[in-house]
Write an enzyme that holds these catalytic residues in place. Structure first.
Site, short mmCIF file in Angstrom:
data_model
loop_
_atom_site.label_atom_id
_atom_site.label_comp_id
_atom_site.label_asym_id
_atom_site.label_seq_id
_atom_site.Cartn_x
_atom_site.Cartn_y
_atom_site.Cartn_z
N HIS A 370 -0.27 0.74 15.28
CA HIS A 370 0.00 0.72 13.83
C HIS A 370 -0.15 2.07 13.16
CE1 HIS A 370 0.09 -3.72 13.34
NE2 HIS A 370 -0.75 -3.70 14.35
N LYS A 549 -1.57 -0.36 -2.80
CA LYS A 549 -1.86 -0.18 -1.38
C LYS A 549 -3.18 0.54 -1.27
CE LYS A 549 2.16 2.13 -1.13
NZ LYS A 549 2.86 1.50 -0.03
N ARG A 550 -3.72 0.65 -0.04
CA ARG A 550 -4.94 1.44 0.13
C ARG A 550 -4.72 2.85 -0.42
NH1 ARG A 550 -9.45 -0.94 2.86
NH2 ARG A 550 -10.29 1.16 2.86
N LYS A 555 -0.48 8.43 1.56
CA LYS A 555 0.30 7.50 0.74
C LYS A 555 0.66 8.12 -0.62
CE LYS A 555 -1.80 3.39 2.92
NZ LYS A 555 -0.72 2.58 3.50
N THR A 657 4.53 -2.94 4.55
CA THR A 657 5.02 -4.32 4.41
C THR A 657 5.13 -4.67 2.94
OG1 THR A 657 2.72 -4.97 4.78
CG2 THR A 657 4.24 -5.28 6.61
N LYS A 661 7.99 -6.77 0.52
CA LYS A 661 7.69 -7.82 -0.48
C LYS A 661 8.35 -7.48 -1.82
CE LYS A 661 3.38 -8.45 1.97
NZ LYS A 661 1.98 -8.01 2.09
C1 F58 Z 1 -1.05 -0.36 8.67
N1 F58 Z 1 -2.30 0.05 9.24
C2 F58 Z 1 -0.06 0.79 8.56
N2 F58 Z 1 -4.62 0.00 9.33
O1 F58 Z 1 -0.65 1.85 7.84
C3 F58 Z 1 1.17 0.29 7.83
O2 F58 Z 1 2.15 1.27 7.77
C4 F58 Z 1 1.72 -0.93 8.57
O3 F58 Z 1 2.75 -1.53 7.82
C5 F58 Z 1 0.63 -1.97 8.78
O4 F58 Z 1 -0.47 -1.39 9.44
C6 F58 Z 1 1.12 -3.14 9.60
O5 F58 Z 1 1.76 -2.70 10.75
C7 F58 Z 1 -3.47 -0.44 8.74
O6 F58 Z 1 -3.47 -1.26 7.84
C8 F58 Z 1 -5.85 -0.34 8.94
O7 F58 Z 1 -6.09 -1.06 7.98
C9 F58 Z 1 -7.00 0.19 9.76
C10 F58 Z 1 -7.80 -0.96 10.32
C11 F58 Z 1 -9.02 -0.48 11.07
C12 F58 Z 1 -9.88 0.38 10.21
C13 F58 Z 1 -9.07 1.51 9.65
C14 F58 Z 1 -7.86 1.05 8.88
#
Ligand code: F58
Length: 813
Positions: A370, A549-550, A555, A657, A661
């Site tokens: 990811h 978003k985060r 970003k 994602t 939406k």
């Molecule tokens: C996200 N990753 C990607 N990671 O940033 C986003 O582009 C993508 O659409 C999504 O995954 C789904 O494929 C993401 O959300 C985290 O939240 C990590 C999880 C573990 C701790 C650090 C952040």
């Protein structure tokens, strides 16, 4: 429909009689009252919203259970292959409305509560979000679970039952303040405790050689206890299970210590064990509690594998059938220890030859990547791994050696430079590795996995992400979904590509007006909510421009706020230039240790305070940062958005994602060629998408230009003035250098190329303004976004995984 129904109130016969009588709400109302009395223990006279919610949830849950049993029975009968989705995160949000929507009980529930004189909407809103995830990765896992059930693919989600999910965010003086989130304080109706499904998970200790086999003797152990939540698919045709593990002590209580009066020490073992499932890690930047994080990963992965093999053994007596009957998906590298652990179970505990154990594990496992951000690629020091999981450390070495034997030209290894690289390990232990958008997958091949891709050119595949249309259109946007259903029937709900049939309706003035009216009404709702709950007055006629978003540098929320500052300055200089009114809405949490991201939040709040108080600009521009962004807030904002901000530095956002939406709900995107934006633009049409910025290749080249940021600033007066205002304290008059680290970074290294993309972003924003002024043309573009977003359903993604990765089928009638 279940073939064998054992519930009293939902027998197929009763249901049919009720349906025929067209009065399902009466049955539901009776059930709610029964649950209120006999489960909640309340008289309707004295019931609170909470009581009604619990009663309704139980009444709904009852209607799921028989379908759930039937799905499990069917899977056993057919000897079907099962899919196991291992994920550290499941960001499921609220479950009640989801279940009601999928069981098609929405009208009945609304009617039932009307007759009871209770505010149904308020009952739904009473449910806390289950925030067992950080962001996109966790939400994707939740969408996948729902799609797996809708499709009728036998599947389990496996994760951790965190006592505290993602922190609650509030603002104090514009600063993010974190508070623990306590979703489990209230009775969690959806889960079933499974004390019988309990495994002892060990850590540390020694490895003893016993003949040809090794025996791992851990010194520390905890129990993993299972909690099951049924996940029901569209129309209740199928239900799968989300199984979450909770940690508890093997010896919960030290009586000897207690009797000596040391009460704290007596309870310590339990407290220590429970730490493992206490909190979701919110942090992707700092590295506190590394050991605890690795423990969490091994804890849930090992428990899940034991459970999977137990279930397999109950049906089959030949372990060599494992890859034919079991597919295990690793959601990023957090469960990557599954590779060595499965090899250990097969080799050490079941006596298979090492090479065969690896081959079977590889046939069973697959891995989704990811992110390409180097700082987010998991690596564990050999010291820590060796201490906590000594046997796995040796097995990783042997896996590396085997892989090197099979591939003599191999350069890298999982174990290198004193570290274990979990991405490499996942790659070599998986038969398929997938990226989450077309661009991301190509970049994976060209960058992080370049060598491994050369050796295994068929292993990397793409599965572009998707979102569930049940939650992200049908349920969150009832006005638009009603319009769509009226136009094309309701088959779109589980066949989203049907939305294409809306296109011919765009020449129908009634349909287009209906589309515009739905968006407007959603905006009025949001404005009212912001006025009541947040004391913010915004004009629903204005363009709602949303970035949720985060908060992360890549970003680029700071690019967005810089543009807001420049716009504010320009409106002030020229208030009568016929500005298209805008409300810029932000939402998102920063990891608690991510200082720069927290600064960005504060800057946005400071800018909002100044800009919103300016009488000159206030009719044209408002800036709003809504606190505590979560799934439920997304469900409120997305249907009301006109413009979707997807402005990451190209090459950095794996997919996104939220972008899908928004497009699905008729917002136009302003965005870079990053992640799935590329595919969204291809589908909705370039004329219905505001593109700006450098491509991923151009980004790489731009960084080689000396002083690229300074050059961009010197070439753009607007950018220069916006940065100057921040630097001179226009938004922090009492502390002028509050944002020095941001302005210094932007004028200096500017790794994420905010300055270099600014001018083109400004241009695209003004194009958006011009387009918004022509409201008929805008509505047409918005409706085309909806009509052409059908491909972004997570049903399509899951079918892709089933066919290309899992070799699994559907049992749906
Ligand atoms: C996200 N990753 C990607 N990671 O940033 C986003 O582009 C993508 O659409 C999504 O995954 C789904 O494929 C993401 O959300 C985290 O939240 C990590 C999880 C573990 C701790 C650090 C952040």
């Amino acid at each position: 429909f279940p073939d064998k129904v054992c519930g009293i109130y939902v027998t197929a016969n009763n249901r049919n009689i009720m349906l025929r009588a067209q009065m399902p709400h009466i049955g539901l109302r009776e059930d709610i009252l029964r649950q209120l009395a006999y489960v909640v223990g309340k008289d309707p006279e004295h019931a609170t919203l909470y009581d009604w919610r619990i009663a309704l949830s139980h009444a709904v849950r009852e209607r799921i259970v028989d379908r759930w049993f039937a799905s499990t029975r069917r899977t056993y009968e057919e000897g079907a292959k099962r899919v196991y989705y291992l994920s550290m995160e499941f960001l499921i949000g609220r479950l009640l409305e989801d279940a009601i929507t999928n069981l098609r009980l929405d009208e009945a529930a609304e009617l039932a509560f009307r007759e009871l004189g209770i505010d149904y909407a308020a009952v739904l809103l009473d449910e806390p979000d289950a925030a067992l995830g950080n962001g996109g990765l966790g939400r994707l896992a939740a969408c996948f679970l729902e799609s797996l059930s809708t499709i009728g693919c036998p599947a389990y989600g496996y994760g951790i039952r965190y006592e505290h999910g993602l922190f609650r965010q509030s603002f104090e003086d514009g600063r993010q303040v974190e508070a623990p989130e306590t979703w489990l304080l209230q009775h969690h109706v959806w889960e079933f405790e499974r004390p019988e499904a309990m495994f002892q998970i060990g850590f540390g200790g020694e490895v003893r050689e016993a003949g040809a086999r090794a025996v791992w003797e851990p010194t520390e152990a905890v129990f993993a206890e299972a909690y099951d939540t049924p996940i029901v698919g569209w129309q209740g045709r199928w239900a799968n299970t989300l199984r979450l593990w909770s940690a508890r002590a093997v010896d919960p209580f030290d009586l000897e210590r207690f009797n000596l009066g040391d009460y704290v020490a007596a309870a310590a073992p339990e407290a220590l064990a429970r730490t493992i499932s206490r909190v979701l890690y919110p942090d992707d930047t700092t590295e506190p509690g590394k050991e605890l994080r690795l423990k969490q990963e091994f804890f849930f992965t090992a428990a899940s594998l034991r459970d999977i093999l137990r279930r397999f053994d109950s049906e089959y007596d030949d372990i060599r059938k494992l890859p034919a009957k079991v597919a295990i998906q690793l959601n990023d590298t957090h469960p990557a220890i599954a590779g060595p652990e499965l090899v250990r179970l097969l080799h050490d505990e079941r006596g298979l030859e090492f090479d065969e154990a690896v081959a079977l594990a590889r046939g069973t496992l697959s891995y989704t990547n990811h992110t390409l951000l180097p700082e987010a690629l998991e690596k564990w020091s050999e010291g820590l791994m060796g201490r906590l999981l000594p046997r796995h450390m040796t097995l990783i070495e042997r896996i590396d050696a085997l892989h090197a034997r099979e591939n003599p030209t191999r350069k890298a290894a999982a174990r290198a430079n004193g570290q274990v690289n979990m991405g490499e390990l996942s790659f070599v232990m998986a038969h398929k590795v997938n990226g989450v958008s077309a661009l991301h997958t190509e970049l994976m091949k060209a960058t992080v996995f370049e060598d491994l891709h050369q050796l295994h050119p068929d292993r990397i595949v793409n599965q572009t992400n998707g979102v569930t249309p049940r939650r992200w259109l049908l349920s969150c946007n009832p006005r638009l979904s009603a319009l769509v259903t009226e136009a094309i029937g309701e088959d779109w709900v589980d066949d989203l590509e049907q939305l294409a049939r809306l296109e011919p309706r765009l020449s129908d003035a009634g349909f287009v007006e209906g589309f515009a009216a739905a968006k407007r009404a959603n905006k009025v709702d949001l404005s009212n909510w912001m006025a009541q709950g947040h004391d913010l007055l915004v004009d629903p006629e204005a363009m709602f421009d949303v970035q949720i978003k985060r908060i992360h540098e890549y970003k680029r929320q700071h690019l967005n706020i810089l543009e807001a500052i420049a716009l504010w300055q320009e409106i002030r200089a020229n208030p009568d230039a016929g500005w298209a009114p805008r409300v810029k809405i932000f939402g998102g949490k920063a990891a608690p240790g991510y200082v720069f991201a927290k600064k960005i939040i504060r800057l946005i709040n400071d800018v909002a305070r100044v800009v919103n108080a300016d009488p000159v600009t206030s009719p044209h521009l408002k800036v709003v940062f809504l606190p505590n962004y979560n799934v439920s807030l997304a469900e409120r904002l997305i249907p009301a958005a006109d413009l979707s901000e997807q402005i990451s530095t190209a090459g950095k956002e794996a997919s996104g994602t939220g972008n899908m939406k928004f497009a699905l709900n008729g917002a136009l995107t302003i965005g870079t060629l990053d992640g799935a934006n590329v595919e969204i633009r291809e589908r909705v049409g370039e004329e219905n998408f505001f593109l700006f910025g450098m491509t991923a290749d151009e980004v790489v080249n731009r960084r080689d230009i000396a002083n690229h940021a300074a050059k961009a600033i010197a070439a753009d007066t607007r950018l220069e003035l916006a940065l100057k205002a921040i630097r001179e304290g226009a938004f922090s008059p009492k502390e002028r250098d509050r944002y020095r680290d941001i302005t210094d970074n932007l004028a200096g290294p500017d790794y994420f190329l905010v300055c270099s993309d600014f001018a083109d972003y400004w241009r695209a924003q003004r194009e958006a303004d011009a387009a918004y002024r022509d409201s008929a043309a805008w509505t047409r573009k918005a409706a085309l976004n909806t009509a052409r977003s059908g491909w972004f359903s997570s049903d399509r993604t899951i079918r892709g995984y089933m066919g290309e990765i899992w070799n699994a089928g559907s049992l749906n009638p």
